[in-house]
Design a protein around this motif. Structure first.
Motif, PDB file in Angstrom:
ATOM      1  N   VAL A   7       0.850  -1.188   0.000  1.00 25.06           N
ATOM      2  CA  VAL A   7       0.000   0.000   0.000  1.00 25.06           C
ATOM      3  C   VAL A   7       0.888   1.242   0.000  1.00 25.06           C
ATOM      4  O   VAL A   7       1.729   1.413   0.894  1.00 25.06           O
ATOM      5  CB  VAL A   7      -0.937   0.018   1.227  1.00 25.06           C
ATOM      6  N   VAL A   8       0.713   2.086  -1.007  1.00 35.86           N
ATOM      7  CA  VAL A   8       1.441   3.343  -1.112  1.00 35.86           C
ATOM      8  C   VAL A   8       0.496   4.464  -0.681  1.00 35.86           C
ATOM      9  O   VAL A   8      -0.540   4.684  -1.309  1.00 35.86           O
ATOM     10  CB  VAL A   8       1.937   3.581  -2.555  1.00 35.86           C
ATOM     11  N   LEU A   9       0.852   5.166   0.383  1.00 32.10           N
ATOM     12  CA  LEU A   9      -0.084   6.106   0.997  1.00 32.10           C
ATOM     13  C   LEU A   9      -0.051   7.518   0.413  1.00 32.10           C
ATOM     14  O   LEU A   9      -1.042   8.242   0.511  1.00 32.10           O
ATOM     15  CB  LEU A   9       0.176   6.171   2.506  1.00 32.10           C
ATOM     16  N   ASP A  10       1.076   7.929  -0.142  1.00 32.69           N
ATOM     17  CA  ASP A  10       1.136   9.288  -0.715  1.00 32.69           C
ATOM     18  C   ASP A  10       1.908   9.249  -2.033  1.00 32.69           C
ATOM     19  O   ASP A  10       2.981   9.823  -2.177  1.00 32.69           O
ATOM     20  CB  ASP A  10       1.731  10.316   0.254  1.00 32.69           C
ATOM     21  N   ARG A  11       1.298   8.587  -3.004  1.00 31.39           N
ATOM     22  CA  ARG A  11       1.910   8.371  -4.317  1.00 31.39           C
ATOM     23  C   ARG A  11       2.233   9.677  -5.030  1.00 31.39           C
ATOM     24  O   ARG A  11       3.200   9.744  -5.809  1.00 31.39           O
ATOM     25  CB  ARG A  11       0.940   7.542  -5.194  1.00 31.39           C
ATOM     26  N   ASP A  12       1.471  10.729  -4.771  1.00 30.02           N
ATOM     27  CA  ASP A  12       1.670  11.986  -5.490  1.00 30.02           C
ATOM     28  C   ASP A  12       2.975  12.685  -5.120  1.00 30.02           C
ATOM     29  O   ASP A  12       3.355  13.675  -5.768  1.00 30.02           O
ATOM     30  CB  ASP A  12       0.489  12.933  -5.254  1.00 30.02           C
ATOM     31  N   THR A  13       3.660  12.215  -4.077  1.00 30.22           N
ATOM     32  CA  THR A  13       4.961  12.785  -3.718  1.00 30.22           C
ATOM     33  C   THR A  13       6.099  12.093  -4.456  1.00 30.22           C
ATOM     34  O   THR A  13       7.268  12.452  -4.261  1.00 30.22           O
ATOM     35  CB  THR A  13       5.214  12.678  -2.200  1.00 30.22           C
ATOM     36  N   LEU A  14       5.772  11.112  -5.294  1.00 30.76           N
ATOM     37  CA  LEU A  14       6.778  10.331  -6.010  1.00 30.76           C
ATOM     38  C   LEU A  14       6.707  10.608  -7.510  1.00 30.76           C
ATOM     39  O   LEU A  14       5.672  11.055  -8.015  1.00 30.76           O
ATOM     40  CB  LEU A  14       6.561   8.837  -5.752  1.00 30.76           C
ATOM     41  N   PRO A  15       7.793  10.321  -8.248  1.00 28.53           N
ATOM     42  CA  PRO A  15       7.759  10.507  -9.702  1.00 28.53           C
ATOM     43  C   PRO A  15       6.702   9.613 -10.352  1.00 28.53           C
ATOM     44  O   PRO A  15       6.355   8.547  -9.819  1.00 28.53           O
ATOM     45  CB  PRO A  15       9.168  10.087 -10.150  1.00 28.53           C
ATOM     46  N   ASP A  16       6.231  10.033 -11.501  1.00 33.83           N
ATOM     47  CA  ASP A  16       5.221   9.271 -12.233  1.00 33.83           C
ATOM     48  C   ASP A  16       5.908   8.166 -13.030  1.00 33.83           C
ATOM     49  O   ASP A  16       6.017   8.220 -14.257  1.00 33.83           O
ATOM     50  CB  ASP A  16       4.431  10.201 -13.152  1.00 33.83           C
ATOM     51  N   ARG A  17       6.379   7.182 -12.294  1.00 33.92           N
ATOM     52  CA  ARG A  17       7.065   6.039 -12.885  1.00 33.92           C
ATOM     53  C   ARG A  17       6.452   4.758 -12.335  1.00 33.92           C
ATOM     54  O   ARG A  17       5.947   4.746 -11.205  1.00 33.92           O
ATOM     55  CB  ARG A  17       8.564   6.067 -12.545  1.00 33.92           C
ATOM     56  N   PRO A  18       6.504   3.671 -13.091  1.00 39.02           N
ATOM     57  CA  PRO A  18       5.917   2.422 -12.593  1.00 39.02           C
ATOM     58  C   PRO A  18       6.763   1.787 -11.490  1.00 39.02           C
ATOM     59  O   PRO A  18       7.984   1.945 -11.463  1.00 39.02           O
ATOM     60  CB  PRO A  18       5.892   1.526 -13.841  1.00 39.02           C
ATOM     61  N   PHE A  19       6.093   1.087 -10.595  1.00 34.80           N
ATOM     62  CA  PHE A  19       6.776   0.309  -9.568  1.00 34.80           C
ATOM     63  C   PHE A  19       7.236  -1.004 -10.204  1.00 34.80           C
ATOM     64  O   PHE A  19       6.434  -1.901 -10.446  1.00 34.80           O
ATOM     65  CB  PHE A  19       5.829   0.022  -8.392  1.00 34.80           C
ATOM     66  N   GLN A  20       8.511  -1.092 -10.484  1.00 37.09           N
ATOM     67  CA  GLN A  20       9.070  -2.308 -11.083  1.00 37.09           C
ATOM     68  C   GLN A  20       9.606  -3.199  -9.965  1.00 37.09           C
ATOM     69  O   GLN A  20      10.719  -3.019  -9.484  1.00 37.09           O
ATOM     70  CB  GLN A  20      10.163  -1.957 -12.087  1.00 37.09           C
ATOM     71  N   LEU A  21       8.797  -4.163  -9.571  1.00 37.37           N
ATOM     72  CA  LEU A  21       9.130  -5.036  -8.448  1.00 37.37           C
ATOM     73  C   LEU A  21       9.353  -6.454  -8.935  1.00 37.37           C
ATOM     74  O   LEU A  21       8.692  -6.914  -9.882  1.00 37.37           O
ATOM     75  CB  LEU A  21       8.026  -4.977  -7.393  1.00 37.37           C
TER      76      LEU A  21
END
Length: 316
Positions: A7-21
């Protein structure tokens, strides 16, 4: 392997890139999360990603399945680290991603205030140059950085990077010791000496009970009359009411702040009300150059992938 719930709680503080896991997962993202929404959103999560959303002891206790809290910043004040450790939950942070971004911002504020750029912008906008009897307009005094003394509080990566920039401009750089320290470490000068001799004071230390309001009315009075105070560290390191008074009465020459005691300042702030030509306030974005944001995201992915692979890094 059973998919892990992230769960990512504040995604808007991060770059608009995909989570490559690198592992099976269920990813749930929220642009921002309020305190009232946190408990419901993290229910059942095995990995929580947070920048500033508070994860307290109650939240940790309510989620026995929780394995990792990945903080997308260096500071972990928003997480009850002791409670996490007691529950066997790992906490990791992001380190050394924004050294250049924050140091450049602090340096920008420093040189802008030493040369009184805001005051000259104001004069030009008011038409004073057009009215000048000469080819130029003399207004607020300007000073060179060359030969001046910079006192840095916080000898970490950002402080050291800023010191390198200042030395390139032929400034004398000193690192200030902790307030009330009984001894002065090698490579430092005493707190009082740093304040009294500096032409520029720049704060790059964490906010703790020991550093809260480390610069107050008494400390501002001990600074040089024309000194500039920079805070790209944490809101709360400086008594904001005392700073406004010091600027208004000419006790110091200027101040540049990227952080405030309350963020965002929904209830107002003395520095925002002051509207002084020798005061610059920026909205806690010194860390957020494009390069720094991308480094942060890369480290975040490495932190999560490494933890799941059994090779945790950047644990606090």
């Amino acid at each position: 392997m059973k998919p892990l719930k992230i769960v990512v709680l504040d995604r808007d503080t991060l770059p608009d890139r995909p989570f490559q896991l690198d592992f099976p997962h269920e990813l749930i993202t929220y642009g921002s999360t309020s305190a009232a929404e946190t408990a419901a959103r993290i229910a059942g999560a095995e990995i929580i990603v947070t920048n500033k959303v508070q994860i307290d002891a109650a939240a940790i206790a309510a989620n026995p399945q929780l394995k990792l809290i990945a903080v997308t910043a260096t500071g972990v004040n928003n997480v009850d680290v002791a409670a996490a450790k007691a529950a066997g939950v790992a906490v990791c942070n992001i380190r050394a991603y924004g050294n250049e971004s924050v140091a450049e911002h602090a340096f920008m504020l420093m040189i802008t205030l030493m040369r009184n750029l805001p005051a000259y912008q104001r004069d030009v906008a008011a038409g004073l140059w057009q009215q000048s009897p000469f080819f130029c307009h003399f207004g607020a005094p300007m000073r060179d950085l060359n030969g001046k003394t910079l006192a840095v509080f916080g000898k970490g990566n950002i402080g050291e990077t800023l010191a390198g920039y200042a030395r390139a401009f032929h400034m004398n750089v000193v690192f200030g010791e902790h307030k009330h320290a009984e001894t002065v470490r090698a490579g430092y000068v005493s707190f009082d000496e740093a304040l009294q001799t500096a032409d520029v004071v720049s704060l790059h230390c964490p906010l703790t009970e020991q550093t809260k309001n480390m610069i107050g009315e008494a400390e501002l009075k001990r600074m040089k009359a024309g000194a500039v105070l920079i805070n790209c560290g944490r809101g709360g390191l400086v008594d904001e009411e005392a700073l406004v008074a010091a600027l208004k009465y000419g006790q110091i020459g200027g101040a540049g702040f990227d952080v405030l005691t309350q963020e965002p300042p929904r209830d107002g702030n003395p520095l925002l009300k002051a509207r002084l030509p020798n005061l610059i306030v920026t909205p806690h974005m010194a860390w957020a150059s494009q390069e720094a944001m991308n480094r942060l995201f890369d480290i975040l992915l490495d932190n999560i992938n490494g933890f799941v692979a059994g090779k945790p890094q950047n644990l606090v």
